[in-house]
Design a protein around this motif. Structure first.
Motif, mmCIF file in Angstrom:
data_model
loop_
_atom_site.group_PDB
_atom_site.id
_atom_site.type_symbol
_atom_site.label_atom_id
_atom_site.label_comp_id
_atom_site.label_asym_id
_atom_site.label_seq_id
_atom_site.Cartn_x
_atom_site.Cartn_y
_atom_site.Cartn_z
ATOM 1 N N LEU A 1 42.018 27.224 46.331
ATOM 2 C CA LEU A 1 42.354 25.807 46.458
ATOM 3 C C LEU A 1 42.342 25.071 45.120
ATOM 4 O O LEU A 1 42.564 23.865 45.076
ATOM 5 N N ASN A 2 42.107 25.801 44.036
ATOM 6 C CA ASN A 2 41.989 25.158 42.724
ATOM 7 C C ASN A 2 43.242 24.400 42.300
ATOM 8 O O ASN A 2 43.140 23.385 41.620
ATOM 9 N N ASN A 3 44.410 24.877 42.653
ATOM 10 C CA ASN A 3 45.658 24.221 42.242
ATOM 11 C C ASN A 3 46.365 23.527 43.398
ATOM 12 O O ASN A 3 47.552 23.211 43.303
ATOM 13 N N ALA A 4 45.647 23.294 44.479
ATOM 14 C CA ALA A 4 46.232 22.625 45.642
ATOM 15 C C ALA A 4 46.576 21.183 45.299
ATOM 16 O O ALA A 4 45.895 20.537 44.501
ATOM 17 N N HIS A 5 47.638 20.686 45.903
ATOM 18 C CA HIS A 5 48.022 19.277 45.782
ATOM 19 C C HIS A 5 47.455 18.553 46.999
ATOM 20 O O HIS A 5 47.836 18.858 48.122
ATOM 21 N N TRP A 6 46.557 17.629 46.761
ATOM 22 C CA TRP A 6 45.859 16.936 47.843
ATOM 23 C C TRP A 6 46.481 15.572 48.096
ATOM 24 O O TRP A 6 46.887 14.881 47.173
ATOM 25 N N PHE A 7 46.510 15.183 49.379
ATOM 26 C CA PHE A 7 47.072 13.900 49.791
ATOM 27 C C PHE A 7 46.069 13.158 50.656
ATOM 28 O O PHE A 7 45.456 13.737 51.537
ATOM 29 N N LYS A 8 45.953 11.868 50.388
ATOM 30 C CA LYS A 8 45.104 10.997 51.189
ATOM 31 C C LYS A 8 45.988 10.232 52.165
ATOM 32 O O LYS A 8 47.150 9.961 51.877
ATOM 33 N N SER A 9 45.460 9.865 53.276
ATOM 34 C CA SER A 9 46.209 9.116 54.283
ATOM 35 C C SER A 9 46.819 7.843 53.697
ATOM 36 O O SER A 9 46.196 7.165 52.878
ATOM 37 N N SER A 10 48.025 7.531 54.135
ATOM 38 C CA SER A 10 48.652 6.285 53.708
ATOM 39 C C SER A 10 47.906 5.079 54.272
ATOM 40 O O SER A 10 48.100 3.954 53.813
ATOM 41 N N TYR A 11 47.036 5.289 55.245
ATOM 42 C CA TYR A 11 46.233 4.210 55.816
ATOM 43 C C TYR A 11 44.961 3.960 55.009
ATOM 44 O O TYR A 11 44.229 3.024 55.285
ATOM 45 N N GLY B 1 36.646 4.852 50.542
ATOM 46 C CA GLY B 1 35.931 4.793 51.815
ATOM 47 C C GLY B 1 35.880 6.144 52.497
ATOM 48 O O GLY B 1 35.982 7.181 51.862
ATOM 49 N N GLU B 2 35.733 6.117 53.769
ATOM 50 C CA GLU B 2 35.589 7.341 54.549
ATOM 51 C C GLU B 2 36.968 7.930 54.835
ATOM 52 O O GLU B 2 37.578 7.656 55.861
ATOM 53 N N CYS B 3 37.462 8.738 53.914
ATOM 54 C CA CYS B 3 38.791 9.320 54.029
ATOM 55 C C CYS B 3 38.724 10.834 53.871
ATOM 56 O O CYS B 3 37.800 11.372 53.282
ATOM 57 N N VAL B 4 39.723 11.465 54.382
ATOM 58 C CA VAL B 4 39.891 12.890 54.149
ATOM 59 C C VAL B 4 41.170 13.080 53.356
ATOM 60 O O VAL B 4 42.059 12.233 53.350
ATOM 61 N N ARG C 1 39.509 18.153 53.167
ATOM 62 C CA ARG C 1 38.261 17.924 52.435
ATOM 63 C C ARG C 1 37.895 16.442 52.451
ATOM 64 O O ARG C 1 38.726 15.572 52.717
ATOM 65 N N ASP C 2 36.656 16.153 52.135
ATOM 66 C CA ASP C 2 36.141 14.788 52.025
ATOM 67 C C ASP C 2 36.609 14.203 50.697
ATOM 68 O O ASP C 2 36.331 14.768 49.636
ATOM 69 N N SER C 3 37.304 13.089 50.731
ATOM 70 C CA SER C 3 37.825 12.493 49.498
ATOM 71 C C SER C 3 36.713 12.041 48.545
ATOM 72 O O SER C 3 36.938 11.931 47.343
ATOM 73 N N LYS C 4 35.525 11.789 49.069
ATOM 74 C CA LYS C 4 34.404 11.371 48.222
ATOM 75 C C LYS C 4 33.751 12.551 47.515
ATOM 76 O O LYS C 4 32.956 12.367 46.610
ATOM 77 N N ASN C 5 34.092 13.774 47.932
ATOM 78 C CA ASN C 5 33.493 14.976 47.356
ATOM 79 C C ASN C 5 34.585 16.016 47.112
ATOM 80 O O ASN C 5 34.602 17.063 47.743
ATOM 81 N N THR D 1 35.119 18.213 44.943
ATOM 82 C CA THR D 1 34.728 19.555 44.507
ATOM 83 C C THR D 1 33.896 20.277 45.561
ATOM 84 O O THR D 1 33.491 21.418 45.355
ATOM 85 N N GLY D 2 33.658 19.608 46.676
ATOM 86 C CA GLY D 2 32.881 20.213 47.755
ATOM 87 C C GLY D 2 33.722 21.143 48.609
ATOM 88 O O GLY D 2 34.871 21.458 48.274
ATOM 89 N N PRO D 3 33.172 21.588 49.710
ATOM 90 C CA PRO D 3 33.885 22.536 50.564
ATOM 91 C C PRO D 3 35.069 21.892 51.284
ATOM 92 O O PRO D 3 35.131 20.674 51.444
ATOM 93 N N ALA D 4 35.987 22.732 51.694
ATOM 94 C CA ALA D 4 37.136 22.293 52.488
ATOM 95 C C ALA D 4 37.151 23.071 53.793
ATOM 96 O O ALA D 4 36.777 24.246 53.831
#
Length: 64
Positions: A6-16, A22-25, A38-42, A44-47
């Motif tokens: 997952l090191n080079n994964a492109h991550w997306f947060k909800s448009s909402y 805040g509490e987002c994935v 994954r947790d947007s606040k962490n 580097t943590g687990p997915a």
């Protein structure tokens, strides 16, 4: 069990998301058959690796 890098994964947060950390994935759509979540606040943590079909059903259920 298959391993995913997952090191080079492109991550997306909800448009909402309000963008204030805040509490987002975040999700990545870079992998066939699985959606890492994954947790947007962490970032580097687990997915969690969710089967793509289950993720699609979850998103469809929320949309309803």
């Amino acid at each position: 069990m298959r391993q995913y890098d997952l090191n080079n994964a492109h991550w997306f947060k909800s448009s909402y998301s309000n963008g204030e950390g805040g509490e987002c994935v975040e999700v990545s759509y870079d992998f066939d058959g699985v959606v890492p979540v994954r947790d947007s606040k962490n970032p580097t943590g687990p997915a969690l690796l969710v089967p793509a079909a289950a993720w699609s059903a979850f998103v469809a259920g929320i949309a309803r």
